[in-house]
Motif scaffolding. Structure first.
Motif, PDB file in Angstrom:
ATOM      1  N   ILE A  70      40.299  29.552   3.573  1.00  0.00           N
ATOM      2  CA  ILE A  70      40.132  30.749   4.410  1.00  0.00           C
ATOM      3  C   ILE A  70      39.589  31.924   3.603  1.00  0.00           C
ATOM      4  O   ILE A  70      38.640  32.604   4.024  1.00  0.00           O
ATOM      5  N   GLY A  71      40.168  32.188   2.417  1.00  0.00           N
ATOM      6  CA  GLY A  71      39.679  33.288   1.567  1.00  0.00           C
ATOM      7  C   GLY A  71      38.210  33.133   1.207  1.00  0.00           C
ATOM      8  O   GLY A  71      37.396  34.036   1.452  1.00  0.00           O
ATOM      9  N   PRO A  72      37.803  31.968   0.638  1.00  0.00           N
ATOM     10  CA  PRO A  72      36.379  31.757   0.350  1.00  0.00           C
ATOM     11  C   PRO A  72      35.491  31.878   1.586  1.00  0.00           C
ATOM     12  O   PRO A  72      34.372  32.385   1.498  1.00  0.00           O
ATOM     13  N   ALA A  73      35.974  31.443   2.767  1.00  0.00           N
ATOM     14  CA  ALA A  73      35.169  31.547   3.996  1.00  0.00           C
ATOM     15  C   ALA A  73      34.910  33.010   4.351  1.00  0.00           C
ATOM     16  O   ALA A  73      33.812  33.371   4.781  1.00  0.00           O
ATOM     17  N   ILE A  74      35.917  33.875   4.170  1.00  0.00           N
ATOM     18  CA  ILE A  74      35.736  35.298   4.477  1.00  0.00           C
ATOM     19  C   ILE A  74      34.781  35.943   3.465  1.00  0.00           C
ATOM     20  O   ILE A  74      33.956  36.789   3.825  1.00  0.00           O
ATOM     21  N   VAL A  75      34.876  35.530   2.206  1.00  0.00           N
ATOM     22  CA  VAL A  75      33.913  36.009   1.194  1.00  0.00           C
ATOM     23  C   VAL A  75      32.499  35.630   1.635  1.00  0.00           C
ATOM     24  O   VAL A  75      31.573  36.449   1.595  1.00  0.00           O
ATOM     25  N   ARG A 209      23.410  29.221 -13.081  1.00  0.00           N
ATOM     26  CA  ARG A 209      23.741  29.771 -11.767  1.00  0.00           C
ATOM     27  C   ARG A 209      23.244  28.895 -10.618  1.00  0.00           C
ATOM     28  O   ARG A 209      23.710  29.019  -9.498  1.00  0.00           O
ATOM     29  N   SER A 210      22.273  28.011 -10.895  1.00  0.00           N
ATOM     30  CA  SER A 210      21.766  27.158  -9.818  1.00  0.00           C
ATOM     31  C   SER A 210      22.640  25.915  -9.624  1.00  0.00           C
ATOM     32  O   SER A 210      22.418  25.139  -8.701  1.00  0.00           O
ATOM     33  N   SER A 211      23.653  25.740 -10.467  1.00  0.00           N
ATOM     34  CA  SER A 211      24.575  24.614 -10.325  1.00  0.00           C
ATOM     35  C   SER A 211      25.432  24.803  -9.077  1.00  0.00           C
ATOM     36  O   SER A 211      26.011  25.872  -8.863  1.00  0.00           O
ATOM     37  N   MET A 212      25.513  23.782  -8.218  1.00  0.00           N
ATOM     38  CA  MET A 212      26.326  23.858  -7.004  1.00  0.00           C
ATOM     39  C   MET A 212      27.784  24.138  -7.340  1.00  0.00           C
ATOM     40  O   MET A 212      28.466  24.905  -6.650  1.00  0.00           O
ATOM     41  N   THR A 213      28.270  23.502  -8.401  1.00  0.00           N
ATOM     42  CA  THR A 213      29.675  23.670  -8.799  1.00  0.00           C
ATOM     43  C   THR A 213      29.960  25.117  -9.178  1.00  0.00           C
ATOM     44  O   THR A 213      30.971  25.697  -8.758  1.00  0.00           O
ATOM     45  N   ILE A 214      29.055  25.731  -9.948  1.00  0.00           N
ATOM     46  CA  ILE A 214      29.273  27.111 -10.390  1.00  0.00           C
ATOM     47  C   ILE A 214      29.113  28.076  -9.216  1.00  0.00           C
ATOM     48  O   ILE A 214      29.867  29.043  -9.080  1.00  0.00           O
ATOM     49  N   ARG A 215      28.166  27.806  -8.328  1.00  0.00           N
ATOM     50  CA  ARG A 215      28.023  28.633  -7.119  1.00  0.00           C
ATOM     51  C   ARG A 215      29.328  28.631  -6.322  1.00  0.00           C
ATOM     52  O   ARG A 215      29.808  29.676  -5.869  1.00  0.00           O
ATOM     53  N   LEU A 216      29.898  27.448  -6.137  1.00  0.00           N
ATOM     54  CA  LEU A 216      31.131  27.326  -5.366  1.00  0.00           C
ATOM     55  C   LEU A 216      32.300  27.988  -6.101  1.00  0.00           C
ATOM     56  O   LEU A 216      33.142  28.655  -5.484  1.00  0.00           O
ATOM     57  N   PHE A 217      32.336  27.807  -7.424  1.00  0.00           N
ATOM     58  CA  PHE A 217      33.404  28.427  -8.223  1.00  0.00           C
ATOM     59  C   PHE A 217      33.412  29.946  -8.061  1.00  0.00           C
ATOM     60  O   PHE A 217      34.478  30.560  -7.914  1.00  0.00           O
ATOM     61  N   VAL A 219      32.423  31.756  -5.541  1.00  0.00           N
ATOM     62  CA  VAL A 219      32.960  32.129  -4.221  1.00  0.00           C
ATOM     63  C   VAL A 219      34.479  32.005  -4.223  1.00  0.00           C
ATOM     64  O   VAL A 219      35.202  32.885  -3.735  1.00  0.00           O
ATOM     65  N   PHE A 220      34.993  30.913  -4.787  1.00  0.00           N
ATOM     66  CA  PHE A 220      36.443  30.721  -4.861  1.00  0.00           C
ATOM     67  C   PHE A 220      37.092  31.784  -5.748  1.00  0.00           C
ATOM     68  O   PHE A 220      38.183  32.284  -5.431  1.00  0.00           O
ATOM     69  N   LEU A 221      36.424  32.129  -6.840  1.00  0.00           N
ATOM     70  CA  LEU A 221      36.950  33.154  -7.750  1.00  0.00           C
ATOM     71  C   LEU A 221      37.116  34.484  -7.026  1.00  0.00           C
ATOM     72  O   LEU A 221      38.174  35.123  -7.092  1.00  0.00           O
ATOM     73  N   VAL A 222      36.079  34.891  -6.309  1.00  0.00           N
ATOM     74  CA  VAL A 222      36.135  36.162  -5.579  1.00  0.00           C
ATOM     75  C   VAL A 222      37.202  36.092  -4.484  1.00  0.00           C
ATOM     76  O   VAL A 222      37.964  37.046  -4.271  1.00  0.00           O
ATOM     77  N   GLY A 223      37.289  34.936  -3.805  1.00  0.00           N
ATOM     78  CA  GLY A 223      38.313  34.755  -2.781  1.00  0.00           C
ATOM     79  C   GLY A 223      39.717  34.861  -3.370  1.00  0.00           C
ATOM     80  O   GLY A 223      40.606  35.483  -2.768  1.00  0.00           O
ATOM     81  N   ALA A 224      39.913  34.270  -4.544  1.00  0.00           N
ATOM     82  CA  ALA A 224      41.230  34.312  -5.200  1.00  0.00           C
ATOM     83  C   ALA A 224      41.602  35.740  -5.576  1.00  0.00           C
ATOM     84  O   ALA A 224      42.759  36.160  -5.408  1.00  0.00           O
ATOM     85  N   GLU A 257      24.465  34.027   1.929  1.00  0.00           N
ATOM     86  CA  GLU A 257      24.894  32.748   2.512  1.00  0.00           C
ATOM     87  C   GLU A 257      25.451  31.821   1.435  1.00  0.00           C
ATOM     88  O   GLU A 257      25.055  30.670   1.280  1.00  0.00           O
ATOM     89  N   SER A 258      26.425  32.328   0.689  1.00  0.00           N
ATOM     90  CA  SER A 258      26.877  31.660  -0.535  1.00  0.00           C
ATOM     91  C   SER A 258      27.362  30.224  -0.330  1.00  0.00           C
ATOM     92  O   SER A 258      27.003  29.327  -1.102  1.00  0.00           O
ATOM     93  N   LEU A 259      28.173  29.977   0.695  1.00  0.00           N
ATOM     94  CA  LEU A 259      28.674  28.611   0.883  1.00  0.00           C
ATOM     95  C   LEU A 259      27.580  27.663   1.362  1.00  0.00           C
ATOM     96  O   LEU A 259      27.621  26.468   1.064  1.00  0.00           O
ATOM     97  N   VAL A 260      26.604  28.187   2.105  1.00  0.00           N
ATOM     98  CA  VAL A 260      25.469  27.361   2.519  1.00  0.00           C
ATOM     99  C   VAL A 260      24.690  26.943   1.280  1.00  0.00           C
ATOM    100  O   VAL A 260      24.295  25.767   1.131  1.00  0.00           O
ATOM    101  N   LYS A 261      24.457  27.908   0.362  1.00  0.00           N
ATOM    102  CA  LYS A 261      23.717  27.605  -0.872  1.00  0.00           C
ATOM    103  C   LYS A 261      24.474  26.611  -1.759  1.00  0.00           C
ATOM    104  O   LYS A 261      23.876  25.878  -2.525  1.00  0.00           O
ATOM    105  N   ALA A 262      25.808  26.628  -1.628  1.00  0.00           N
ATOM    106  CA  ALA A 262      26.609  25.697  -2.431  1.00  0.00           C
ATOM    107  C   ALA A 262      26.848  24.378  -1.689  1.00  0.00           C
ATOM    108  O   ALA A 262      27.662  23.551  -2.123  1.00  0.00           O
ATOM    109  N   ASN A 263      26.126  24.187  -0.571  1.00  0.00           N
ATOM    110  CA  ASN A 263      26.251  22.964   0.239  1.00  0.00           C
ATOM    111  C   ASN A 263      27.698  22.695   0.670  1.00  0.00           C
ATOM    112  O   ASN A 263      28.131  21.541   0.725  1.00  0.00           O
TER     113      ASN A 263
END
Length: 390
Positions: A70-75, A209-217, A219-224, A257-263
């Motif tokens: 939920i937190g990452p989704a709101i970010v 920064r183009s790594s999907m894992t780092i992109r997702l991380f 978003v999760f970091l900011v959500g946390a 569109e951070s989560l879209v970019k992180a697939n």
């Protein structure tokens, strides 16, 4: 057989099937039947009849993942907001906010007296935007042990589109007929639809920064960070996550569109829908019936308030009310229903392909901006603020 159903993957597939069926029904009905309504009602009927075991969602374990997301989704929602487009399309923003204001006034003027304050709060957040606001509100109502009042947000999200979509459709049809009259008389002037061109030009990302894992991380970091600040300050975590999503995208720390970019967007929304369905687990038919009067009253008052606010907002910004009121009503259904409705109206009212394109372009941009304003910003802000008064 019981052991097979309780396998986490099998349990997940069974619930996923209801969501997929709801999505299919929504597509073939041109968004007239909301996906969430189908999924929730199907889940309740199968649970009540004993076809689904009462602990199926727990066996799935997917709702637990959804709660984390939920937190990452709101970010992510914060990174969606096209600030330049919002500035250019300020009239659609004003109309959307006036619609929410109208709904809030009517609901808080009536519902606390017929029911109670908690019931009014349970309704206004989800009514102004949908799933994320619904979860924020439900979390707080459950935490405060408010019993069946906690069912109200999910029921509102499930049913509100049934009134909002036909209303918006009819208003847009009326506006389209006026547009055709303007085309025939030669007075039609296409709206300068803002595009996110320029805003959307992404900077070249390095290999890290183009790594999907780092992109997702990220978003999760900011959500946390948002969740932590929500637990140590009086401000709800949803507001922190939304703010950091907007700022993160603005300064380039997060991508648009951070989560879209992180697939990862589809799986995130799927997890959150499992949370929504999970709010109905263990609910009896009597409990649903007990809250239906409040839900019906909130939806009727809220829809009337949104339409009235949209009308007043349209007059303020000098727009045709038949153009402005559907923009306000996007609060009740959001994307992709707003896109599908524009497509349907343009196709069914235009006399040729060129006219269809003109009508579609005229309707789409303000409708999308209306959805951005209500679903992405206003609903989260309203839900985050109001739950602090409970």
């Amino acid at each position: 057989m019981s052991d097979i159903i309780h396998s986490p993957l099998v349990a997940t597939v069974l619930i996923f099937a209801l969501i997929a069926f709801g999505e299919w029904l929504s597509i073939v009905s041109r968004a007239r039947i909301p996906m969430l309504l189908t999924a929730m009602v199907s889940f309740m009927i199968l649970s009540w009849t004993g076809i689904f075991p009462s602990d199926l969602l727990e066996s799935s374990q997917f709702a637990a993942l959804g709660a984390i997301l939920i937190g990452p989704a709101i970010v992510h929602m914060g990174t969606l907001i096209p600030l330049k487009v919002l500035q250019v399309q300020y009239r659609a923003v004003v109309i959307s906010l006036m619609g929410i204001a109208g709904a809030s006034v009517l609901i808080f003027a009536v519902i606390p007296f017929l029911f109670d304050f908690a019931t009014a709060v349970a309704g206004i957040g989800p009514l102004s935007g949908g799933i994320v606001a619904m979860i924020i509100t439900t979390e707080k109502l459950t935490e405060l042990n408010l019993g069946t009042v906690a069912l109200i947000p999910a029921l509102i999200v499930a049913f509100q589109g049934l009134i909002g979509m036909p209303l918006a459709l009819n208003f847009m049809r009326s506006y389209s007929k006026r547009l055709i009259g303007q085309i025939d008389s030669g007075t039609f002037k296409p709206m300068n639809a803002a595009s996110s061109e320029g805003e959307g030009k992404e900077k070249e990302l390095g290999p890290v920064r183009s790594s999907m894992t780092i992109r997702l991380f990220l978003v999760f970091l900011v959500g946390a960070v948002g969740v932590v600040l929500g637990s140590v300050t009086p401000i709800h975590y949803s507001l922190w996550c939304l703010l950091f999503g907007i700022l993160g995208a603005k300064i380039g720390f997060l991508e648009h569109e951070s989560l879209v970019k992180a697939n990862s967007f589809t799986i995130t929304m799927l997890g959150i829908i499992f949370v929504v369905i999970g709010s109905m687990a263990g609910v009896s038919p009597q409990e649903v019936l007990q809250q239906l009067p409040a839900v019906a009253m909130i939806i009727i008052l809220g829809t009337a308030g949104i339409a009235l606010g949209g009308y007043v907002g349209s007059k303020l910004v000098k727009w045709d009310p038949f153009k402005g009121m559907p923009v306000a009503l996007t609060a009740l259904f959001g994307f992709p229903a707003d896109y599908l409705l524009c497509e349907e109206v343009a196709r069914s009212t235009a006399r040729n392909k060129e006219e269809e394109k003109q009508i579609f372009n005229e309707l789409l941009t303000p409708m999308l901006i209306g959805g951005f304003t209500t679903v992405t910003i206003a609903s989260v802000v309203i839900a985050g603020i109001l739950v602090s008064f409970l």
